[in-house]
Motif scaffolding. Structure first.
Motif, mmCIF file in Angstrom:
data_model
loop_
_atom_site.group_PDB
_atom_site.id
_atom_site.type_symbol
_atom_site.label_atom_id
_atom_site.label_comp_id
_atom_site.label_asym_id
_atom_site.label_seq_id
_atom_site.Cartn_x
_atom_site.Cartn_y
_atom_site.Cartn_z
ATOM 1 N N ARG A 193 0.870 -1.178 0.000
ATOM 2 C CA ARG A 193 0.000 0.000 0.000
ATOM 3 C C ARG A 193 0.910 1.232 0.000
ATOM 4 N NH1 ARG A 193 -2.248 -3.057 4.106
ATOM 5 N NH2 ARG A 193 -1.757 -1.465 5.689
ATOM 6 N N GLY A 195 1.554 5.136 -1.305
ATOM 7 C CA GLY A 195 0.948 6.370 -1.783
ATOM 8 C C GLY A 195 1.930 7.193 -2.600
ATOM 9 N N CYS A 214 2.951 4.094 -11.257
ATOM 10 C CA CYS A 214 1.915 3.157 -11.693
ATOM 11 C C CYS A 214 2.520 1.920 -12.353
ATOM 12 C CB CYS A 214 0.949 3.848 -12.648
ATOM 13 S SG CYS A 214 -0.049 5.150 -11.884
ATOM 14 N N THR A 218 1.900 -1.949 -11.190
ATOM 15 C CA THR A 218 1.280 -2.864 -12.150
ATOM 16 C C THR A 218 2.165 -4.081 -12.386
ATOM 17 O OG1 THR A 218 0.119 -1.052 -13.237
ATOM 18 C CG2 THR A 218 0.417 -3.079 -14.505
ATOM 19 N N PRO A 223 -2.662 -3.429 -7.265
ATOM 20 C CA PRO A 223 -3.596 -2.462 -7.867
ATOM 21 C C PRO A 223 -3.293 -1.040 -7.409
ATOM 22 C CG PRO A 223 -4.665 -3.650 -6.072
ATOM 23 C CD PRO A 223 -3.331 -4.305 -6.280
ATOM 24 N N THR A 224 -3.501 -0.098 -8.306
ATOM 25 C CA THR A 224 -3.380 1.311 -7.937
ATOM 26 C C THR A 224 -4.743 1.809 -7.479
ATOM 27 O OG1 THR A 224 -3.823 1.990 -10.212
ATOM 28 C CG2 THR A 224 -1.524 1.742 -9.588
ATOM 29 N N ARG A 225 -4.740 2.663 -6.499
ATOM 30 C CA ARG A 225 -5.996 3.161 -5.939
ATOM 31 C C ARG A 225 -5.985 4.682 -5.999
ATOM 32 N NH1 ARG A 225 -8.819 -0.825 -3.198
ATOM 33 N NH2 ARG A 225 -7.609 -2.754 -2.882
ATOM 34 N N GLU A 226 -7.100 5.247 -6.424
ATOM 35 C CA GLU A 226 -7.196 6.702 -6.557
ATOM 36 C C GLU A 226 -6.924 7.408 -5.237
ATOM 37 O OE1 GLU A 226 -10.525 10.045 -7.945
ATOM 38 O OE2 GLU A 226 -10.812 7.913 -8.442
ATOM 39 N N ALA A 227 -7.356 6.812 -4.131
ATOM 40 C CA ALA A 227 -7.185 7.431 -2.817
ATOM 41 C C ALA A 227 -5.721 7.496 -2.398
ATOM 42 C CB ALA A 227 -7.991 6.683 -1.769
ATOM 43 N N TRP A 228 -4.876 6.715 -3.055
ATOM 44 C CA TRP A 228 -3.458 6.678 -2.691
ATOM 45 C C TRP A 228 -2.617 7.641 -3.529
ATOM 46 C CZ3 TRP A 228 -2.686 0.616 -2.532
ATOM 47 C CH2 TRP A 228 -3.446 0.102 -1.454
ATOM 48 N N MET A 246 -4.683 9.392 3.011
ATOM 49 C CA MET A 246 -3.887 8.191 2.748
ATOM 50 C C MET A 246 -3.565 7.400 4.016
ATOM 51 S SD MET A 246 -1.092 9.500 -0.046
ATOM 52 C CE MET A 246 -1.567 10.429 -1.501
ATOM 53 N N ARG A 251 -7.779 1.012 4.844
ATOM 54 C CA ARG A 251 -6.577 0.554 4.144
ATOM 55 C C ARG A 251 -5.587 1.722 4.007
ATOM 56 N NH1 ARG A 251 -6.709 -4.169 1.705
ATOM 57 N NH2 ARG A 251 -5.283 -3.555 0.055
#
Length: 347
Positions: A193, A195, A214, A218, A223-228, A246, A251
């Protein structure tokens, strides 16, 4: 009138001219011109009198005007960067200055403050003063305003970022690869996780570093998360909100990649009060990064090499180098120091 009795200036607040020197020395303007330009045909006593008048009046030859009349170079180059106060640009500017000095040129420099109109005004002001060439850290989204200058023979080299709407020599760091290596370093420490705190997305370097971030996730199947991800100008209020988002919730991130030195420093200030800090890798080295309680792991660029390479390209063009525009990407270097090696903290 003896030169020693010459008046101190042609006019209050004005600059002395050859005509003033000629009057003070009791000679013609042509004689003064010959002495100033070290030409023959002037007797030793007369030349000495002219030099004494020059010294007394503080006369200085206008090399720029003389060179322009002769169709020669002005012996000056312009450098426009984003911010003279940013420590990243200090070694870059110094390197450009050293190359210019080696080639007998003066360096005029200024900062755009990341404002397109200010960049344009400054660049065109340099061009109006007939600098021989330009080195530019681009800010504007459209540099077609420089096409007439380029067509007139003024070589232009972009450094740190490419220009938009202008094909020219460009010197960059490999931003995407550097960011990817920073994330891979955190992944090897067990973090999943991660950021990313980036600069404004329209800035080329910020977009490239996001791309590298990214790509690393990948490739690792994470997975990439918008919130991070946060992409905005490094303002304290925005950074505070981004970090709060973040680092809280179900998470929270366990590690951060900071997109440039200013963001890294600002993030460290925000994290200072936390009992448990996330692992952190900063893009760009900065002063005292190795002396903090937890020394900061960084992806280091080489700004001096960026400046030196750009300046050498510029002077190669001024020396007659032809051929297509060059695109040069310089490698970055990961420097592990401690902050990027912090393990994942399990609740």
């Amino acid at each position: 009138m003896p030169a020693s009795q010459a008046r101190p200036a042609a006019e209050p607040g004005g600059r002395s001219t050859m005509k003033d020197v000629a009057a003070a020395a009791g000679v013609g303007v042509k004689t003064v011109s010959r002495v100033v330009n070290e030409e023959s045909g002037v007797g030793a006593a007369t030349a000495a009198r002219v030099r004494e008048a020059i010294e007394a009046l503080g006369y200085r030859r206008n090399d720029g005007a003389r060179l322009l009349r002769q169709g020669l170079r002005t012996g000056s180059v312009g450098l426009v960067i984003e911010d003279l106060a940013d420590p990243f640009y200090a070694p870059l500017c110094r390197a450009v200055e050293e190359v210019a000095r080696r080639h007998g040129s003066l360096l005029f420099s200024g900062s755009s403050a990341q404002q397109p109109q200010r960049e344009r005004d400054l660049v065109l002001a340099f061009c109006a003063r007939r600098v021989d060439g330009l080195i530019l850290v681009p800010t504007s989204a459209d540099h077609s305003y420089l096409l007439p200058e380029q067509a007139a023979g003024t070589p232009i080299v972009c450094v740190d970022r490419p220009a938009a709407g202008l094909l020219t020599d460009t010197v960059l760091s490999d931003n995407a690869r550097g960011a990817r290596e920073g994330v891979e370093h955190l992944l090897r420490a067990g973090h999943r996780r991660i950021g990313f705190l980036g600069d404004a997305p329209e800035i080329h370097t910020a977009a490239e570093r996001l791309r590298g971030y990214c790509a690393a996730l990948t490739a690792a199947g994470v997975p990439t998360r918008e919130a991070w991800v946060s992409m905005s100008a490094p303002e304290p209020a925005r950074l505070h909100l981004a970090l709060e988002r973040m680092l809280t919730g179900r998470r929270p991130v366990s590690a951060l990649l900071c997109g440039n030195n200013r963001i890294t420093v600002a993030a460290l200030r925000e994290l200072a009060a936390l009992p448990h800090r996330p692992a952190l890798v900063g893009f760009d080295d900065f002063e005292l990064a190795d002396l903090l309680t937890v020394p900061v792991t960084v992806v280091a660029q080489d700004p001096a090499r960026l400046g030196r390479t750009a300046a050498e390209l510029l002077f190669a063009r001024l020396s007659g180098e032809r051929g297509p525009a060059q695109w040069i990407e310089l490698p970055t270097r990961l420097i592990p120091r401690g902050s990027g090696e912090l393990p994942v903290r399990h609740a």
